[in-house]
Every structure is written in C-alpha cells, then in structure tokens.
Design an enzyme around this catalytic site. Structure first.
Site, mmCIF file in Angstrom:
data_model
loop_
_atom_site.group_PDB
_atom_site.id
_atom_site.type_symbol
_atom_site.label_atom_id
_atom_site.label_comp_id
_atom_site.label_asym_id
_atom_site.label_seq_id
_atom_site.Cartn_x
_atom_site.Cartn_y
_atom_site.Cartn_z
ATOM 1 N N GLU A 36 13.807 -3.626 -5.772
ATOM 2 C CA GLU A 36 12.674 -3.630 -6.692
ATOM 3 C C GLU A 36 13.146 -3.297 -8.106
ATOM 4 O O GLU A 36 12.713 -3.882 -9.081
ATOM 5 C CB GLU A 36 11.634 -2.608 -6.219
ATOM 6 C CG GLU A 36 10.363 -2.647 -7.042
ATOM 7 C CD GLU A 36 9.313 -1.658 -6.554
ATOM 8 O OE1 GLU A 36 9.668 -0.736 -5.804
ATOM 9 O OE2 GLU A 36 8.151 -1.816 -6.949
ATOM 10 N N SER A 62 8.191 5.791 -12.240
ATOM 11 C CA SER A 62 8.109 5.902 -13.697
ATOM 12 C C SER A 62 9.501 6.107 -14.291
ATOM 13 O O SER A 62 10.427 6.535 -13.605
ATOM 14 C CB SER A 62 7.215 7.076 -14.083
ATOM 15 O OG SER A 62 7.909 8.289 -13.849
ATOM 16 N N GLY A 100 0.820 -1.216 0.000
ATOM 17 C CA GLY A 100 0.000 0.000 0.000
ATOM 18 C C GLY A 100 0.844 1.253 0.000
ATOM 19 O O GLY A 100 1.049 1.881 1.047
#
Lengths: 370, 389
Positions: free
Chosen positions: B248, B372, B131
């Site tokens: 990640e 992004s 979250g």
C-alpha cells in the site's frame, strides 16, 4: 563495467579513505591545502586514472566509477582535488582533439605526477560556459591569452586547462602554472581549502598545447563540468551520510531531562526528514549515474541529470548539516568537534560548480528544451 | 478456466516495445475521453463500462499470476502496463479486490475461498472495500473494537467501521474484527470476508469538505458471516493485513498524483501568464526536481518488489515524500491562481476552464490515510534510524 568491479572499487576506497580529522585540520589554510604524497597514493590505487582509457595508462571505466570513489572521499573529507582534477580536468583533456597532448599528459595525470585544474568561470561564477572572460587572439605571429578566470580548484595545480574565446569559438588551452604572464591568486574557502583566481596577461599559447579546438571544446568542457558536478554530488552524499550518522548517534546518547534527547518525537521527526533528503540524494545520484554512463545519452539529458543530482545534493547537504548543528547544540558550533568539518565542506561543495538555485535554473531550462 | 479472451496470452514473450504498443493502442482506442484525468475519485457507475471491457479482455488483473486468472506480467511488463494507464489519465476503480483481496487469498486463503471469490473479482461482479479504520482506531488501528463472536459455524459481527472508501459502491468488505478480547491489541484480531448484502449492515456515505461522498461509515448490528470466511488463522488477522501494508505504501508513493499536480500547475501558470517570471520558474523547478527524485526513489523500491524481495520499513519515506510533494504543488497552484483560488468547480481562467482546487482537496487526505505521515515518521525513527522509544 561489472558490478563486482564497482564493488571492489567501493570497498577499496572505503578501506583507504577514513576520516583523519587531525590531518584535515592541519591542512586548513596551509600553503598547499592537500598532500602530494596522498595524491600519489591515490594514483597507486588507480583512482586518478579510472576515467582514462587503458592505452593512456588508466582503467578506462565509465564516469559512474569516479562517483563511487568521490563518495568515499567525501565521507573522509579528503582535501585532495579529486573531482576537480581527476574528473573535470582529466575529462576535458580526454574529450578534446589534441591526441599528441593526450598521449603525453593523460599518463602523467593517471600517475599523479601532474595535477591539472579546469579554469572556465568568470568573475561572477555561474554555469554558462559562454560567460567566459578569457580571450585568445593573434598578436603578430603569436597566439596570446588575456583575461581572468575565477573559482578554479585548485591553485596548487601544475597546469590549468583554460577555456578561452577565440575568433572561431570557445577553445581549451593547456597552460603551465609557471607560464609567463599568468598570475595565480588564492582565495580561501570556508573549509580552509583554496580556489584560484587566474589573471592572464599576454600569455603565449600554441596549437601544440591546445586541448580542444573550436570543433570539440564546447562539448568537452560541458561534459567535463557535468561529470565534475556528479562527482561533487557524490562527495556531498558521502559527507551528509556521515553528518547524519553522527547526529543520530548523538540523539541516542545525549541525555537531558533523564532521557536520550532522541526519544523526543519532535527531534525524531526532524531526523527522519534529514534521512529522507539523504535517501533522495542517493536515489537521484544513482539515476544520474545510470543516465550519464549510457553512451547514447544526449548531451542535454546528461546535463539535466547532472543538474538534477547537484541541485538535490547541494540542498540536502546544507539542510542536513544545519539540522545536525542545531541538534548537537553548542558543541556542534565548536571547532574541536568534527561536525564543523562536515559543515564547512558542505558549504564549499554546495557552492562549487553551482549551488541548488543555479542548478534548478539550469535544470528548468534544459527540461524545457528536452 | 479462462478469464477474458486474451488472459492466457503469453505477454512476457513480447518485446517491451511491442507490449507497450498493444496497451497504448487499446487505451487510446477505447477509453472514454471524458473519463481522462478526473478531478475526483470516479463512482462505479461512471467507469464501470471501461473496467468491464478490461475484464472481458482478461486485462483486469495484470499483476496476478496466470493460474489465478491474471495476465501474469513480469515486473517490467507490469510497470509498462501501469505507465500506459497513467499516461492516458485513466483513473483507478474500487480495485481493492484486485490489489488486496486477491493477493491475500492467494497467500493466506483456502482453496475453497479462492474458488469462490477470485472469479467474481476478475469479472468485476463483486467489488471489495476495506473495513479497517474505526472512529476510535485510526492511526492506532490495533485498538479497533468491532467484534466478531463465534456462534456455531458463523461469526456474529457488531461494531462500526469508518472512512471506508466507496463502501456504497461495494458488494463485499474485508473486515478486521476483534475475536479475542482478552488478548493484547494486535494478537486478538481476525481477518474476515463479508458480503455487504448480509442483514444488519448499514452503509452511510460521509460528505467530505470538497463536497464529494467518496467514503462511508458502516455499522454492523448482529451481522452473521460463515466461519469459512475467516482468512488465515483465528486471531492472526493483523499479520494477514500487515502483509499488504508495504504494498500500500509503495502504491501511495507513486509519482502519479504529483505529476498530475504539475500539469494543473502549468495550466494555471499559462492562464495567469507567469511562466516567465524568474521566481515562479525557480519554485516550479524545485517541485519538478522533487517529483523527478520521487520517481528515482520510487524506481528503487519498485525494483525491490520486482526482484520479489520484501519491502523494509524504509518504504515509509516514499509515502511521506510523495504526499508532501503533492501538497506543496497543490499549495503553489492555489497561490498562483490568486483570486481564482477561492472558486469552486471548473473555473474560467484565460481561455479555458480549470478545476483549480481539485489537486488541493485531493492532496489533503493523502498525508492522513494509509497510516498518517506522523505514524510513518515514527516508524522510520524507531525501525530505521534506531532512535529510542
């Protein structure tokens, strides 16, 4: 080969080879595009013999060691024909099957007394070793060569190792520059250096100076070319790193509209893309060196690794230099500014031994076969 | 305590070859063939039985240390393990528990938190989602507004998360919430563990443009979680979350998706009979090299992780190159497919059926999620190239 030894080699090459733009400019278009005295210094550093076995007067290192030196020479834009002579021609002789000739010539190459160049491409260029336009035939009691070869670096070589098609198969022959019947015509390259077009008219050859018989010629030539592609890729990596560093400096310091132009996100993102290309080249070159230094590497894998590296390096160097020019604006297009020296060398090295498109095609064919 | 029948085996004592053979034999014998190379993210109901088998074997957490119930694989063995999973086209499950929550609790958690949460992650009894993003906090994540107010020995959470992958398959969530509204951005955020069965939580799947519902929005209306579910110090949640960001990025930077794209491209090319076309060959070769060089540079970063060193901001380039390479491949797939590039689902092409648009849809969000690509370029420009702000 220990990491310490490679680090020492890199450090000594980096210390020795710094950009001397005055010298680089002076040698452009000159009768001899490089300096014998510098070549001798390179020999004293041991660089010309890195790939030559110790019992023939060299250091006997793996091919990756030559890439380390080539990268530093590329950074400093050395016009001396390191990849062409100390890698390509030297490896062709080393992997041929004429031990007497090796005994005689390898020490000469290592000491810098003799400069050799490899002649294997025809008028059209390209990467197919069977597209050879020199023929060896028997005439009476003599063996003679006829035909032509192009894109030979450098015209100033003392001898050429010439690929020729005989009745058997491909062979390699050592031909002195002053051999009767050999005509050498220089073609000017974009950076002011030269490559040669050789014409052979009934040039007499003998078994004594046959570098490689049909039994070994094909593999010796292919191996030599593959490693020269790797070395050229390393030179390209060195020069693209410098062209990028120069550009980043410019972006940080050039002020327009009251701020450094490098503060503009549009330019920042393009600079990042240049950086990514450079880092891809570095990673790919590293992987290719690791693959090619492995003695168990099959010839096709070796060739695929070389093409992989040369395709990326050629493409990345041109892309980075073009962007560098755009970001510098008009000053980058002037001859007085050093960026142009990198730009023109990138054009030459990208095209030499196959441009990115040629290597994509070669890689695709090899990858299909593997 | 032992987690699965083989968990305590000393895998690192095996030769690389022997270990690879064991992993390969297991996946080839037991992985359901209909689940290989799925064109979309699988739901838990679909791959549950496979991962429960992995859990029962003790293979669910290959990278965790053995003391915490993992296989304790060395970096090389872990790479072999992952390679074999990818080679067989085995899809990830909702594995945030394994990849993020476990490592975070090992590093920042209390002993009680590890005892409570690690075993059910290993048993796949509790499935975690992440979250982080909110409607007004995407690229600018630190501007998030979901708040957690301390009341006695509880935190009371109010706000909304969005783009939460597979929240509807998850039992728990890691939540970044604002615990100090007076502090500036990053410094007022805390990292909380939350049971999604708690009263006041609404999970709503969001249908994406490919027609799948892989992500969700999650609403919090006075949701109470024990104060003992705070991970790390109060208001230090940003550093806790950031500690996993490099990981990640290397994960998103794996050559797996582009390689899958190349496979689909070859199938489409065969069906269209264009493999011998020189122009097509050249474009494919370019993409093959782009993927091969991604593999080279991925290997470079994986080696850094393997040596136990921290990843620098340079790793952002991996995410950019992997995702944009995948997108270029997906573009060529639909271009090569021609008229079939507009057909949905498994499309009849030549003698077979190919899900032509799957790589294209899969590729689009890769340059958006995980920070992004524009954000990644900003990071590289400022932190690596030292360009002015």
């Amino acid at each position: 080969m220990s990491d310490d030894m490679l680090r020492m080699l890199r450090d000594s090459a980096a210390d020795f080879a710094s950009l001397d733009a005055v010298r680089v400019r002076r040698l452009r278009g000159a009768a001899r595009g490089f300096e014998r005295s510098v070549w001798q210094e390179m020999a004293r550093m041991g660089w010309l013999g890195v790939l030559i076995p110790e019992d023939h007067g060299g250091l006997g290192l793996k091919p990756g060691a030559a890439a380390i030196i080539a990268e530093q020479l590329g950074r400093a834009l050395y016009p001396e024909p390191y990849s062409a002579s100390a890698v390509a021609a030297t490896l062709a002789l080393l992997h041929g099957d004429n031990s007497a000739l090796k005994q005689r010539m390898l020490p000469q190459l290592a000491e810098g007394n003799v400069i050799a160049a490899l002649a294997w491409q025809d008028e059209r260029g390209g990467l197919d070793i069977d597209q050879c336009a020199v023929k060896a035939r028997v005439q009476g009691k003599a063996l003679i060569l006829d035909g032509s070869s192009r894109f030979v670096a450098t015209p100033e070589a003392d001898a050429f190792i010439v690929a020729a098609r005989s009745a058997q198969d491909l062979e390699l022959h050592w031909i002195a520059r002053d051999a009767p019947g050999l005509a050498c015509e220089a073609e000017l390259r974009a950076d002011g250096s030269a490559s040669a077009r050789l014409n052979f008219t009934a040039v007499v050859i003998s078994a004594d100076t046959r570098v490689a018989s049909a039994a070994t010629a094909r593999e010796a030539l292919q191996l030599a070319i593959d490693h020269a592609m790797l070395a050229a890729s390393a030179e390209l990596l060195g020069l693209m790193d410098c062209a990028l560093a120069m550009t980043l400096d410019y972006l940080r310091t050039r002020v327009q509209f009251g701020k450094p132009i490098g503060g503009n996100q549009a330019l920042q993102h393009r600079a990042v893309d240049m950086y990514i290309q450079k880092e891809l080249t570095r990673a790919t070159l590293g992987a290719a060196v690791a693959a090619m230094d492995n003695p168990d590497c099959a010839p096709q894998r070796r060739s695929a690794a070389a093409s992989s590296a040369k395709a990326r390096a050629s493409q990345a160097a041109l892309a980075i230099c073009k962007e560098a020019l755009q970001m510098h604006g008009a000053i980058g297009y002037t001859d007085e500014y050093d960026l142009g020296l990198y730009f023109n060398r990138a054009l030459v090295l990208s095209a030499w031994l196959g441009n990115a498109g040629a290597h994509r095609s070669r890689y695709a064919t090899l990858a299909d076969a593997i | 305590m032992k987690y699965g029948v083989e968990q305590e085996r000393d895998w690192n004592a095996l030769t690389d070859g022997a270990f690879r053979d064991i992993v390969r034999a297991e996946v080839e014998a037991h992985h359901p063939s209909e689940l290989r190379y799925p064109p979309r993210r699988l739901r838990w109901a679909e791959n549950r039985s496979w991962y429960l088998r992995m859990a029962a074997k003790g293979w669910i957490a290959p990278g965790w240390p053995r003391e915490y119930g993992g296989m304790g694989l060395s970096p090389t063995k872990l790479l072999i393990f992952l390679e074999e999973m990818e080679r067989w086209g085995i899809a990830r499950f909702q594995d945030h528990g394994i990849l993020m929550v476990g490592p975070i609790l090992m590093r920042f958690g209390t002993e009680a938190q590890r005892r409570r949460y690690l075993p059910p992650i290993l048993a796949c009894e509790e499935i975690w989602c992440q979250g982080y993003s909110e409607p007004n906090a995407g690229s600018d994540l630190a501007s998030l507004r979901t708040e957690a107010r301390r009341e006695g020995d509880q935190f009371v959470i109010n706000g909304q998360k969005t783009w939460t992958t597979l929240a509807h398959d998850s039992s728990h969530m890691i939540v970044l919430a604002r615990t100090d509204k007076t502090a500036k951005k990053q410094s007022g955020i805390s990292f909380l563990l939350l049971d999604l069965k708690t009263a006041g939580i609404t999970v709503r799947p969001i249908r994406d443009i490919a027609g799948h519902d892989e992500f969700c929005e999650v609403f919090f209306d006075n949701v109470r979680t024990p104060a003992s579910n705070l991970v790390g110090e109060l208001n230090q949640g940003w550093s806790v979350a950031k500690s996993q960001l490099g990981f990640e990025r290397i994960h998103i930077g794996s050559p797996k998706l582009p390689e899958y794209g190349l496979q689909v491209l070859q199938s489409v090319a065969r069906a269209r009979g264009v493999q011998g076309d020189p122009l097509f060959r050249d474009r494919v070769a370019q993409l093959q090299l782009d993927v091969a060089h991604l593999g080279d540079i991925y290997g470079h970063f994986a080696a850094i992780v393997g040596r136990g060193e921290a990843l620098g901001p340079e790793v952002s380039l991996l995410k950019i190159w992997a995702t944009e390479t995948f997108q270029r491949i997906a573009d060529l797939i639909i271009e090569t497919a021609g008229d079939c590039g507009g057909l949905a689902g498994k499309v009849q092409m030549g003698d077979g059926r190919i899900e032509v648009l799957a790589p294209f849809y899969k590729a689009r969000p890769t340059s958006i999620y995980g920070g992004s690509n524009e954000i990644q370029r900003n990071i590289l420009a400022r932190q690596v190239l030292n360009l002015p702000g």
